[in-house]
Design an enzyme around this catalytic site. Sequence first.
Site, short mmCIF file in Angstrom:
data_model
loop_
_atom_site.label_atom_id
_atom_site.label_comp_id
_atom_site.label_asym_id
_atom_site.label_seq_id
_atom_site.Cartn_x
_atom_site.Cartn_y
_atom_site.Cartn_z
N LYS A 160 0.84 -1.20 0.00
CA LYS A 160 0.00 0.00 0.00
C LYS A 160 0.88 1.25 0.00
O LYS A 160 0.66 2.18 -0.77
CB LYS A 160 -0.88 0.01 1.24
CG LYS A 160 -1.53 1.36 1.55
CD LYS A 160 -2.39 1.34 2.78
CE LYS A 160 -1.67 1.50 4.07
NZ LYS A 160 -1.29 2.86 4.45
N ASN A 161 1.91 1.26 0.84
CA ASN A 161 2.71 2.48 1.01
C ASN A 161 3.71 2.72 -0.11
O ASN A 161 4.40 3.73 -0.10
CB ASN A 161 3.40 2.47 2.38
CG ASN A 161 2.37 2.60 3.50
OD1 ASN A 161 1.20 2.88 3.25
ND2 ASN A 161 2.81 2.38 4.72
N CYS A 182 -4.70 12.63 12.73
CA CYS A 182 -5.41 11.35 12.66
C CYS A 182 -5.22 10.68 14.02
O CYS A 182 -4.60 11.24 14.92
CB CYS A 182 -4.87 10.49 11.54
SG CYS A 182 -3.27 9.81 11.92
N ARG A 219 0.60 14.78 13.00
CA ARG A 219 1.17 14.53 11.67
C ARG A 219 1.23 15.80 10.82
O ARG A 219 0.56 15.94 9.80
CB ARG A 219 0.39 13.42 10.98
CG ARG A 219 0.43 12.14 11.81
CD ARG A 219 -0.27 10.99 11.18
NE ARG A 219 0.51 10.43 10.07
CZ ARG A 219 0.07 9.38 9.36
NH1 ARG A 219 -1.08 8.85 9.63
NH2 ARG A 219 0.80 8.91 8.37
N ASP A 271 5.15 20.30 7.91
CA ASP A 271 6.15 21.38 7.84
C ASP A 271 7.40 20.97 7.08
O ASP A 271 7.98 21.77 6.33
CB ASP A 271 6.51 21.84 9.24
CG ASP A 271 6.96 20.68 10.13
OD1 ASP A 271 6.30 19.62 10.10
OD2 ASP A 271 7.98 20.81 10.82
N ASP A 309 5.14 0.60 11.80
CA ASP A 309 3.92 -0.05 11.28
C ASP A 309 3.81 -1.51 11.73
O ASP A 309 2.81 -2.16 11.47
CB ASP A 309 3.87 0.02 9.75
CG ASP A 309 3.67 1.44 9.28
OD1 ASP A 309 3.84 1.70 8.08
OD2 ASP A 309 3.36 2.31 10.12
N ILE A 339 8.27 7.16 16.69
CA ILE A 339 7.93 7.87 15.45
C ILE A 339 6.67 8.72 15.62
O ILE A 339 6.63 9.88 15.22
CB ILE A 339 7.71 6.86 14.28
CG1 ILE A 339 8.91 5.92 14.13
CG2 ILE A 339 7.39 7.60 12.99
CD1 ILE A 339 10.18 6.56 13.61
N ARG A 351 -8.39 -0.62 4.82
CA ARG A 351 -7.52 0.38 4.19
C ARG A 351 -6.17 -0.23 3.83
O ARG A 351 -5.50 0.22 2.91
CB ARG A 351 -7.28 1.56 5.14
CG ARG A 351 -8.51 2.36 5.43
CD ARG A 351 -8.18 3.60 6.21
NE ARG A 351 -7.16 4.40 5.54
CZ ARG A 351 -6.78 5.59 5.97
NH1 ARG A 351 -7.30 6.09 7.08
NH2 ARG A 351 -5.87 6.28 5.33
#
Length: 429
Positions: free
Chosen positions: A22-23, A125, A130, A133, A315, A337, A407
Amino acid sequence: MDKIKVTGGRPLHGRIDIGGAKNAALPLMAAALLTEEKLTLSNLPHLADIATMAHLLSHLGVAISMDGSSPAEGHQGRVMGLDAKGVKDIVAPYDIVRRMRASLVVLGPLLARFGRAKVSLPGGCAIGTRPIDIHLKALEAMGAQITLDEGYVLAEAPKGLQGAEITFPKVSVGATENLLMAASLANGTTILHNSAREPEVSDLAECLVAMGAKIEGIGNSTLIIHGQKKLHGADYKIIADRIEAGTYAIAALMTNGHLEIAGISPSILGVTLDALRNSGAHIEEKTDSIIVSRKDKIIHPMELTTDPYPGFATDMQAQMMALATIADGTSHISETIFENRFMHVPELLRMGADIHIDGHTATIHGVPKLKSAEVMATDLRASVSLVLAALVAEGTTTLNRVYHIDRGYERVEEKLKAVGAQIERVRGS
Ligand code: EPZ
């Protein structure tokens, strides 16, 4: 809303085919904006987020064709054609971006190809604020004029983007991807220091090279991009999903089963394999798959801290915590993270886990058995960690809000049922 019901206690046996990442797929789809020629992507996973990105790109004017499944090398991923010749809109609207933060990755390509881009601020989220910048400061360093207005970022570079030497203040996957694409069409050379090195970032870089970009240092933290006037189309096969693979490997370990996780090269699983072996997994590495079972009777406790690649992936944090809940001893897992990526903890506690959080570190005392409960999914990886827990819990667990899982995990209940899990989806009203 759909629910998933899982009755625990079944060891998983058989083979699970891993889909495209997905990523990787999301930035690769956005890369189509960089050229007026057709980009064809194969091994595309069938996921809600992919549909959202396709919706955004067609909103912008990209012609999208879905060419069914690709028999390429046995992968059943889908083949998608993307043709951005007719793009006329440069606005990524709030109602799409708010649903999927990764929509932000159209900013760099739109700005690079059309000199203008207007993208809704993604908003936070469940796992954190998140901010964006790092993306914006880096694009400004390439000469973009950035203004924020009514919740939108407006970026303009009427004379085109200029090559620059940029050091990211923090490793950011999305910012590295936006800048890789922006720099591919900039005037001159861009050097990116402290870039993200995730395999999905390298997959994007390799696809850009296939489209005619000139990029050096792929896989390293310093990337050098020599801007080109134009890029051309390409046919590109998406890398397999290392997070999906790691998730199912944990399922094999937790249920004391024996699974072949197929369609992925062990080399991109990195430290996840080390973590699994340290927890008591026996892992046989083959060219295009891994075979996972328990080496020892027990699951060993773990000491893990998430880090950008090649460190332990954030993840995979929630999934490893599910494993730790039934380890023989006390584990510590630190999340560095994201500021709020322990949303799975309260739900695991409802299933009888013994977890204490102190700041960024969770201490998990293993318990002999988890118990079923009614639980709530909050974000993608938290929800799949609850499915893992349910696979070994006594009784039947009901997981609500499974759209989070859809998702990022293609047909999760079908893949698990095919290897022996007692799992079903209950269609919501
Ligand atoms: C990507 O998100 C992934 N998403 C995430 O996967 C993954 O968890 C994350 O990288 C880290 O590996 C996609 O690839 C679509 P970041 P991204 O920019 O790019 C902060 C999943 O479960 N930051 O590397 O948004 C940020 O708040 C998802 O599949 C800034 O401060 O992550 C975070 O704390 C979840 N300013 C850290 O950096 C910025 O401008 C890393 O974020 C950008 C990021």
